[in-house]
Structure formats: structure tokens, C-alpha cells
Design a protein around this motif. Structure first.
Motif, PDB file in Angstrom:
ATOM      1  N   LYS A  44       0.786  -1.246   0.123  1.00  0.00           N
ATOM      2  CA  LYS A  44       0.076  -0.099  -0.011  1.00  0.00           C
ATOM      3  C   LYS A  44       1.072   1.402   0.161  1.00  0.00           C
ATOM      4  O   LYS A  44       2.049   1.247   0.326  1.00  0.00           O
ATOM      5  N   GLY A  45       0.427   2.393  -0.339  1.00  0.00           N
ATOM      6  CA  GLY A  45       1.016   3.651  -0.324  1.00  0.00           C
ATOM      7  C   GLY A  45       1.405   4.105  -1.686  1.00  0.00           C
ATOM      8  O   GLY A  45       1.445   5.419  -1.835  1.00  0.00           O
ATOM      9  N   ALA A  46       1.451   3.390  -2.702  1.00  0.00           N
ATOM     10  CA  ALA A  46       1.811   3.962  -4.198  1.00  0.00           C
ATOM     11  C   ALA A  46       0.684   4.575  -4.575  1.00  0.00           C
ATOM     12  O   ALA A  46      -0.484   4.292  -4.425  1.00  0.00           O
ATOM     13  N   MET A  47       1.018   5.846  -5.152  1.00  0.00           N
ATOM     14  CA  MET A  47      -0.021   6.559  -5.654  1.00  0.00           C
ATOM     15  C   MET A  47      -0.099   6.841  -7.356  1.00  0.00           C
ATOM     16  O   MET A  47      -0.899   7.361  -8.086  1.00  0.00           O
ATOM     17  N   THR A  48       1.058   6.376  -7.948  1.00  0.00           N
ATOM     18  CA  THR A  48       1.328   6.327  -9.259  1.00  0.00           C
ATOM     19  C   THR A  48       1.324   4.952  -9.887  1.00  0.00           C
ATOM     20  O   THR A  48       0.786   4.877 -11.082  1.00  0.00           O
ATOM     21  N   ASN A  49       2.004   3.933  -9.186  1.00  0.00           N
ATOM     22  CA  ASN A  49       1.765   2.952  -9.520  1.00  0.00           C
ATOM     23  C   ASN A  49       1.265   1.742  -8.743  1.00  0.00           C
ATOM     24  O   ASN A  49       0.801   2.247  -7.437  1.00  0.00           O
ATOM     25  N   GLU A  50       0.871   0.674  -9.264  1.00  0.00           N
ATOM     26  CA  GLU A  50       0.496  -0.475  -8.068  1.00  0.00           C
ATOM     27  C   GLU A  50       1.841  -1.362  -7.997  1.00  0.00           C
ATOM     28  O   GLU A  50       2.517  -1.823  -8.859  1.00  0.00           O
ATOM     29  N   VAL A  51       1.957  -1.559  -6.799  1.00  0.00           N
ATOM     30  CA  VAL A  51       3.578  -2.325  -6.181  1.00  0.00           C
ATOM     31  C   VAL A  51       3.083  -3.565  -5.645  1.00  0.00           C
ATOM     32  O   VAL A  51       2.146  -3.646  -4.652  1.00  0.00           O
ATOM     33  N   PHE A  52       3.721  -4.713  -6.067  1.00  0.00           N
ATOM     34  CA  PHE A  52       3.391  -6.166  -5.202  1.00  0.00           C
ATOM     35  C   PHE A  52       4.757  -6.826  -4.767  1.00  0.00           C
ATOM     36  O   PHE A  52       5.778  -6.575  -5.643  1.00  0.00           O
ATOM     37  N   GLU A  53       4.736  -7.264  -3.775  1.00  0.00           N
ATOM     38  CA  GLU A  53       5.823  -8.395  -3.289  1.00  0.00           C
ATOM     39  C   GLU A  53       5.390  -9.913  -3.741  1.00  0.00           C
ATOM     40  O   GLU A  53       4.203 -10.139  -3.673  1.00  0.00           O
ATOM     41  N   PHE A  54       6.382 -10.167  -4.551  1.00  0.00           N
ATOM     42  CA  PHE A  54       6.178 -11.634  -5.211  1.00  0.00           C
ATOM     43  C   PHE A  54       7.031 -12.432  -4.549  1.00  0.00           C
ATOM     44  O   PHE A  54       8.220 -12.192  -4.538  1.00  0.00           O
ATOM     45  N   ASN A  55       6.485 -13.734  -3.810  1.00  0.00           N
ATOM     46  CA  ASN A  55       7.520 -14.477  -3.117  1.00  0.00           C
ATOM     47  C   ASN A  55       7.328 -16.113  -3.706  1.00  0.00           C
ATOM     48  O   ASN A  55       6.297 -16.521  -4.275  1.00  0.00           O
ATOM     49  N   TRP A  56       8.469 -16.720  -3.658  1.00  0.00           N
ATOM     50  CA  TRP A  56       8.334 -18.117  -4.146  1.00  0.00           C
ATOM     51  C   TRP A  56       9.495 -18.677  -3.471  1.00  0.00           C
ATOM     52  O   TRP A  56      10.620 -18.229  -3.295  1.00  0.00           O
ATOM     53  N   VAL A  69       7.308  -6.407  -7.873  1.00  0.00           N
ATOM     54  CA  VAL A  69       7.050  -6.093  -8.914  1.00  0.00           C
ATOM     55  C   VAL A  69       6.001  -4.858  -9.128  1.00  0.00           C
ATOM     56  O   VAL A  69       5.016  -4.579  -8.477  1.00  0.00           O
ATOM     57  N   ARG A  70       6.363  -3.943 -10.108  1.00  0.00           N
ATOM     58  CA  ARG A  70       5.764  -2.721 -10.080  1.00  0.00           C
ATOM     59  C   ARG A  70       4.995  -2.748 -11.517  1.00  0.00           C
ATOM     60  O   ARG A  70       5.468  -2.733 -12.562  1.00  0.00           O
ATOM     61  N   ILE A  71       3.784  -2.532 -11.295  1.00  0.00           N
ATOM     62  CA  ILE A  71       2.551  -2.211 -12.635  1.00  0.00           C
ATOM     63  C   ILE A  71       2.239  -0.670 -12.647  1.00  0.00           C
ATOM     64  O   ILE A  71       1.969  -0.232 -11.886  1.00  0.00           O
ATOM     65  N   TYR A  72       2.795  -0.439 -13.984  1.00  0.00           N
ATOM     66  CA  TYR A  72       2.818   1.145 -14.321  1.00  0.00           C
ATOM     67  C   TYR A  72       1.345   1.616 -14.064  1.00  0.00           C
ATOM     68  O   TYR A  72       0.400   0.997 -14.650  1.00  0.00           O
ATOM     69  N   GLY A  73       1.030   2.622 -13.439  1.00  0.00           N
ATOM     70  CA  GLY A  73      -0.355   3.384 -13.368  1.00  0.00           C
ATOM     71  C   GLY A  73      -0.787   3.888 -14.648  1.00  0.00           C
ATOM     72  O   GLY A  73      -0.227   4.054 -15.892  1.00  0.00           O
ATOM     73  N   GLU A  74      -2.042   3.900 -14.775  1.00  0.00           N
ATOM     74  CA  GLU A  74      -2.604   4.495 -16.016  1.00  0.00           C
ATOM     75  C   GLU A  74      -2.270   6.098 -16.357  1.00  0.00           C
ATOM     76  O   GLU A  74      -2.119   6.816 -15.253  1.00  0.00           O
ATOM     77  N   GLY A  75      -1.972   6.322 -17.470  1.00  0.00           N
ATOM     78  CA  GLY A  75      -1.551   7.671 -17.867  1.00  0.00           C
ATOM     79  C   GLY A  75      -0.401   8.321 -17.347  1.00  0.00           C
ATOM     80  O   GLY A  75       0.141   9.658 -17.491  1.00  0.00           O
TER      81      GLY A  75
END
Length: 362
Positions: A44-56, A69-75
Motif C-alpha cells: 500500500k501507499g503507492a499513488m502512481t503505480n501498483e506495487v506488489f511483493e512476489f514470493n516463491w 513487481v511494479r505495475i505502471y499506473g494509467e496515464g
């Protein structure tokens, strides 16, 4: 909360990202990822992108591999050129600053997971942590990055103003006085560029979520360089001070509390540590001048992030009240403009001006 992969993979995780993750795992010496064993944790807390922790699990199964993993925000292409940001990211990594870039895909990228704690809003007021940030910021500003060393602030604000006018409804254009902001930006550039300004490589987004601390070594890492460019260093200090009014992890993350803006002694302490961090012994006058310059540049910060909020309200789907955030930033601009730009104000007068409350002015 960890999300088991199946729903996320079907809904959000593209085949391209799966291939990139498999390649990253191979490069790191792991076995092929079992997608059913993958954990995805939204951060939580990102306001431009969506950010995730990926574990395996790694090969031996006893160690868990973590990547971000950073998913770029719209626009986001309206705010900055992604290729410039990735180039900055790679250069920062070579300088030993921030995480390594592990892989890229069309909608985002995979980054090294830094095993450090992201700061909270409260941390910014901790004297020890604040001192560490000041030292780190001076180091950051002194980085030699490729490209011209020109101030980007004013051109970027004009570009954002054009985008805001293009996107806005007539009602919002009127509410936010967008048709008059050309004059304000021109005036600010003239007023704030009239005296010598030290130029450095600025982060430009020094909110607590972009600052991490290693609890063992007490080392600070600045992350997320989307907005990083050359600018007056006083602008970066102003940005950091303004961010102390925010708590993006509250029930109302868009609400700014300017009673939490740092007081004069706190700003002076930060500026003195910043100027002293390379073994220098700044005079009181040098400290006061930097604090004065930073106070004036809060005005540019308010317009900058106000425009960002307006544009984001039209293009970004993240659950955040961007328009109300923009209203508060513009509100602060109009409340403080006269006091901070009075030509008769001395540096001593300017640094004593305090932030007003949240009375509506637009």
C-alpha cells in the motif's frame, strides 16, 4: 494479506510477466517457479503505480525469494517519459543507490526487493532518522547523472498545466483557476530564480513511502525515481517538508494536515545537517538562506502536486481522492503566496512564516 496466485494470475498477471518472472528466477539460480506456489502481496501507499511483493520458494525450499513487481499506473506517460525513468533507475543502481532492475515487461518491471523497512509518516519527525535522511539527500543531490544539468521544474509544470486544461471539465478548470496559472508559473520562475540557486539531481518525490531504512546498519535508501531530475536543491527540501503533512496509510490518505508541517527549528536542524554532511561547517547565514529558499519553493511544490492531482483524477484508477488532494495543494499555494513572496521579506522573515490551516480558499 498474501493473495494466492490463481485469481491474481487469471485477472492481472500476464503471460509476459510470467515469462519474465521465470527468467528472473533462473538468473537468480532458482528452480522454475511453480505459479501455484507463488505468493503475491499488494503493498500500500503507492499513488502512481501498483506495487506488489512476489514470493516463491528457492531450490532447497527453505529460503523464500522475494522480488518487487511494479505495475505502471494509467496515464503516467503524461507525467514523465518511462524510458527516462528506467534509464535513471539503471544509472542509480550502478551508483549503488536503490534496488537492481531484474526484468522488464510491457506493463511494468521486476526489481530487487530491498530488505529494509519503508518509513512511516511518524518516522519523518524522528530526529535521528531525519538526520540520516538529510545526509542521504545531500549525497543524492551530488550524483552525476547523464544528460543536461538543466532545471526541469518550470517546463514540466507548464506541460502539466496544458494536460490539465485538456482533460478538465469547464467546471474544474474554473474551480482550480487553470486559465490563470500560466501567470503564476511565470511569476514563480522569475521570483525563485532571481538569486543564486544550487542545482543538483533531485528526487522530487520525497514522501516517506519512497524512503527506506536498514534497521541494522541505519542506512537510508531512496527509491522510486519517476520524477527525479535536475532542479534547485531547495525545491527538494521543500518537497520533503511538505510531505510531512501527509499520511498515505490513514483512513483518509488524501487529507493533508499542515499542523504537522515542520517548525522553524526542525527545518533549520535539517538544513544544517544537510549542509554539514560532507565535513563542511555552514554559517548561520547559509543555513538561514537554505531554509528561506526552501520555504519559497513550497509554493512551486504546491502547484506542481496540485496539477499532478488534477491530471491523476482523470487518468488513474488507484483508490485515492486525487481531486481533493489537488484542492488542498492549491489552497496552500494561495494562502501562503503573499507572505512568502513579499519583496520586503528578509530570509529571517520568510522562515518564520507558518503554514495555515485548511480553510477553503478555492
Amino acid at each position: 494479506m498474501a493473495i494466492k496466485t490463481i485469481d491474481f494470475l487469471n485477472g492481472c498477471l500476464s503471460e509476459e510477466l510470467k515469462e519474465v518472472l521465470a527468467s528472473v528466477a533462473s538468473d537468480l539460480g532458482d528452480a522454475i517457479i511453480d505459479m501455484d506456489a507463488l505468493e503475491v502481496i499488494p503493498l500500500k501507499g503507492a499513488m502512481t503505480n501498483e506495487v506488489f511483493e512476489f514470493n516463491w520458494p528457492t531450490k532447497n525450499g527453505d529460503v523464500i525469494r522475494k522480488v518487487l513487481v511494479r505495475i505502471y499506473g494509467e496515464g503516467v506517460e503524461l507525467f514523465f517519459r518511462r524510458e527516462d525513468e528506467v534509464r535513471t533507475f539503471e544509472c542509480m543502481s550502478k551508483h549503488g543507490q536503490g534496488p537492481r532492475l531484474l526484468g522488464r515487461f510491457t506493463a511494468g518491471r521486476v526489481e530487487e526487493f530491498i530488505h529494509a523497512r519503508t518509513l512511516s509518516a511518524v518516522d519523518l519527525r524522528d530526529h535521528e532518522i531525519s538526520a540520516l535522511i538529510a545526509v542521504k539527500l545531500r549525497e543524492f543531490h551530488n550524483l552525476h547523472m547523464p544528460g543536461p544539468k538543466n532545471v526541469v521544474l518550470w517546463e514540466r509544470m507548464r506541460n502539466w498545466l496544458s494536460e490539465a486544461r485538456r482533460l478538465c471539465s469547464p467546471k474544474d478548470t474554473s474551480i482550480f483557476c487553470l486559465n490563470n496559472l500560466d501567470e503564476e508559473i511565470n511569476m514563480l520562475e522569475k521570483e525563485l530564480s532571481g538569486t543564486y540557486q544550487e542545482i543538483g539531481f533531485c528526487h522530487n518525490d520525497l514522501q516517506y513511502g519512497n524512503i527506506m531504512i536498514d534497521e541494522e546498519t541505519r542506512s537510508i535508501t531512496l527509491i522510486d525515481y519517476e520524477y527525479a531530475t535536475y532542479n534547485p536543491i531547495a525545491y527538494d527540501l521543500a518537497n520533503h517538508f511538505c510531505e510531512m503533512a501527509a499520511n498515505y496509510h490513514s483512513d483518509t490518505p488524501h487529507v493533508l494536515d499542515y499542523s504537522k508541517y515542520p517548525g522553524l527549528k526542525e527545518r533549520q536542524r535539517f538544513a544544517r545537517i544537510y549542509l554539514s554532511s560532507e565535513g563542511n561547517k555552514p554559517s548561520n547565514a547559509e543555513v538561514e538562506q537554505l531554509v528561506c529558499n526552501a520555504e519559497r519553493f513550497t509554493l512551486a511544490n504546491h502547484l506542481f502536486w496540485g496539477l499532478w492531482g488534477i491530471i491523476s483524477s482523470y487518468v488513474n484508477q488507484i483508490d485515492f481522492d486525487y481531486k481533493e488532494y489537488a484542492r488542498q495543494r492549491f489552497q496552500q499555494y494561495w494562502l501562503r503566496k503573499a507572505a512568502l513572496l513579499d519583496s520586503f521579506n528578509s530570509p529571517q522573515d520568510v522562515v518564520k512564516v507558518t503554514h495555515e490551516g485548511n480553510a477553503c480558499c478555492i
